[in-house]
Scaffold this active site. Sequence first.
Site, PDB file in Angstrom:
ATOM      1  N   ASP A 167     -13.818  -8.577   4.654  1.00 37.90           N
ATOM      2  CA  ASP A 167     -15.228  -8.627   4.241  1.00 37.90           C
ATOM      3  C   ASP A 167     -16.145  -8.315   5.423  1.00 37.90           C
ATOM      4  O   ASP A 167     -15.953  -8.854   6.529  1.00 37.90           O
ATOM      5  CB  ASP A 167     -15.535 -10.063   3.770  1.00 37.90           C
ATOM      6  CG  ASP A 167     -16.283 -10.094   2.455  1.00 37.90           C
ATOM      7  OD1 ASP A 167     -16.703  -9.027   1.976  1.00 37.90           O
ATOM      8  OD2 ASP A 167     -16.426 -11.196   1.907  1.00 37.90           O
TER       9      ASP A 167
ATOM     10  N   LYS B  67     -14.824  -4.773   2.372  1.00 34.98           N
ATOM     11  CA  LYS B  67     -15.697  -5.072   1.225  1.00 34.98           C
ATOM     12  C   LYS B  67     -17.112  -5.305   1.747  1.00 34.98           C
ATOM     13  O   LYS B  67     -17.285  -5.855   2.843  1.00 34.98           O
ATOM     14  CB  LYS B  67     -15.198  -6.320   0.482  1.00 34.98           C
ATOM     15  CG  LYS B  67     -16.098  -6.709  -0.704  1.00 34.98           C
ATOM     16  CD  LYS B  67     -15.480  -7.776  -1.587  1.00 34.98           C
ATOM     17  CE  LYS B  67     -15.725  -9.196  -1.120  1.00 34.98           C
ATOM     18  NZ  LYS B  67     -17.148  -9.577  -0.978  1.00 34.98           N
TER      19      LYS B  67
ATOM     20  N   GLU C 156     -21.333  -6.201   0.135  1.00 39.06           N
ATOM     21  CA  GLU C 156     -22.123  -6.604  -1.031  1.00 39.06           C
ATOM     22  C   GLU C 156     -23.258  -5.615  -1.291  1.00 39.06           C
ATOM     23  O   GLU C 156     -23.786  -5.010  -0.360  1.00 39.06           O
ATOM     24  CB  GLU C 156     -22.702  -8.015  -0.805  1.00 39.06           C
ATOM     25  CG  GLU C 156     -21.621  -9.080  -0.729  1.00 39.06           C
ATOM     26  CD  GLU C 156     -22.174 -10.499  -0.592  1.00 39.06           C
ATOM     27  OE1 GLU C 156     -23.411 -10.683  -0.602  1.00 39.06           O
ATOM     28  OE2 GLU C 156     -21.356 -11.425  -0.463  1.00 39.06           O
TER      29      GLU C 156
ATOM     30  N   GLU D 182     -19.271 -10.606  -9.698  1.00 33.63           N
ATOM     31  CA  GLU D 182     -19.298 -12.069  -9.549  1.00 33.63           C
ATOM     32  C   GLU D 182     -20.360 -12.684 -10.447  1.00 33.63           C
ATOM     33  O   GLU D 182     -21.536 -12.287 -10.420  1.00 33.63           O
ATOM     34  CB  GLU D 182     -19.555 -12.454  -8.078  1.00 33.63           C
ATOM     35  CG  GLU D 182     -19.556 -13.970  -7.899  1.00 33.63           C
ATOM     36  CD  GLU D 182     -19.386 -14.447  -6.471  1.00 33.63           C
ATOM     37  OE1 GLU D 182     -19.171 -13.615  -5.561  1.00 33.63           O
ATOM     38  OE2 GLU D 182     -19.458 -15.679  -6.256  1.00 33.63           O
TER      39      GLU D 182
ATOM     40  N   ASP E 201     -15.758 -13.516   3.327  1.00 28.26           N
ATOM     41  CA  ASP E 201     -16.640 -14.297   4.191  1.00 28.26           C
ATOM     42  C   ASP E 201     -16.880 -15.685   3.585  1.00 28.26           C
ATOM     43  O   ASP E 201     -17.559 -16.521   4.187  1.00 28.26           O
ATOM     44  CB  ASP E 201     -17.951 -13.560   4.499  1.00 28.26           C
ATOM     45  CG  ASP E 201     -18.787 -13.301   3.263  1.00 28.26           C
ATOM     46  OD1 ASP E 201     -18.317 -13.596   2.144  1.00 28.26           O
ATOM     47  OD2 ASP E 201     -19.922 -12.803   3.414  1.00 28.26           O
ATOM     48  N   SER E 202     -16.267 -15.946   2.414  1.00 21.97           N
ATOM     49  CA  SER E 202     -16.202 -17.326   1.918  1.00 21.97           C
ATOM     50  C   SER E 202     -15.456 -18.190   2.935  1.00 21.97           C
ATOM     51  O   SER E 202     -15.490 -19.422   2.844  1.00 21.97           O
ATOM     52  CB  SER E 202     -15.496 -17.378   0.557  1.00 21.97           C
ATOM     53  OG  SER E 202     -14.249 -16.710   0.611  1.00 21.97           O
TER      54      SER E 202
END
Length: 298
Positions: free
Chosen positions: A117, A147, A149, A215, A78-79
């Site tokens: 993501d 993925k 978070e 991260e 999602d970057s």
Amino acid sequence: MTQLPAAPEQPEQPAQGALKPSDSSRALYGGKSTRRITVRDIAAAKERGEKWPMLTAYDALTASVFDEAGIPVMLVGDSAGNCHLGYETTVPVTLDEMTMLSAAVVRGTSRALIVGDLPFGSYQEGPVQALRSATRLIKEAGVGAVKLEGGERSHRQIELLVESGIPVMAHIGLTPQSVNAMGYRVQGRGDEAAAQLLRDAKAVQDAGAFAVVLELVPAELAAEVTRVLHIPTVGIGAGPETDAQVLVWTDMLGLTAGRVPKFVKQYVNLREVMAGAARSFAEDVIGGTFPQEEHSVH
Ligand code: KIV
């Protein structure tokens, strides 16, 4: 290209005699097989002590370049929000956007494992919402894994996805979707924060994640997490001891405008190369030196 069902899964074998013990990291990167890499290959790589590279990708063309270069795992991160879609953070990215970008990356590749993501707001409500969102990325985009978070706070989501047959890569340490709460700061510094990071790492492993992104955490702590876990750790700003390393491709190739984080190694300055080529084109057009005879039809 549609994700193939997980058929005859043999960990990729290096060519006979090709690898010395010191370059055994070449089994995932540079392996001979042209079939899709799966999460089982990733587990086998951890057992063999291999390191592997992961890059982000947001479109079919760039992904095809990385696939040809042998990058075994690509993250449709999602970057994309700040690196591709022009948002300031990853927070506004939607599931529709991630589905569209992930499908493009899957179409552009034939070998890499593609991880999609889950964007902010698509899984925080709970396991059922997470399953609904992940199912879209698996069915509509064709990714091989998703993925999300969060450590302990996301373990119920991970459990349901894994029970439902969806491989999950977890992401702990700095989690950019929580930027409004935590900012962009190193995580896991100090005894209490380090202990929490270890609890998060174990929680996602126990919930069934096949790998975990660390991260922006101190290198020593990332090394400890990597020793303790049996699933691979994927570091970004987490020092050299993690099992894998990931970089955002626009940072790594020098396309990102402005400053990039200290942990980025920039391999080329694509921004300069592209701007130079655009200026040359403009000058050719204005000066009447393009097109020439060889670019013309009669
Ligand atoms: O979205 C992303 O690109 C990521 C990586 C930085 C791991 O989450």
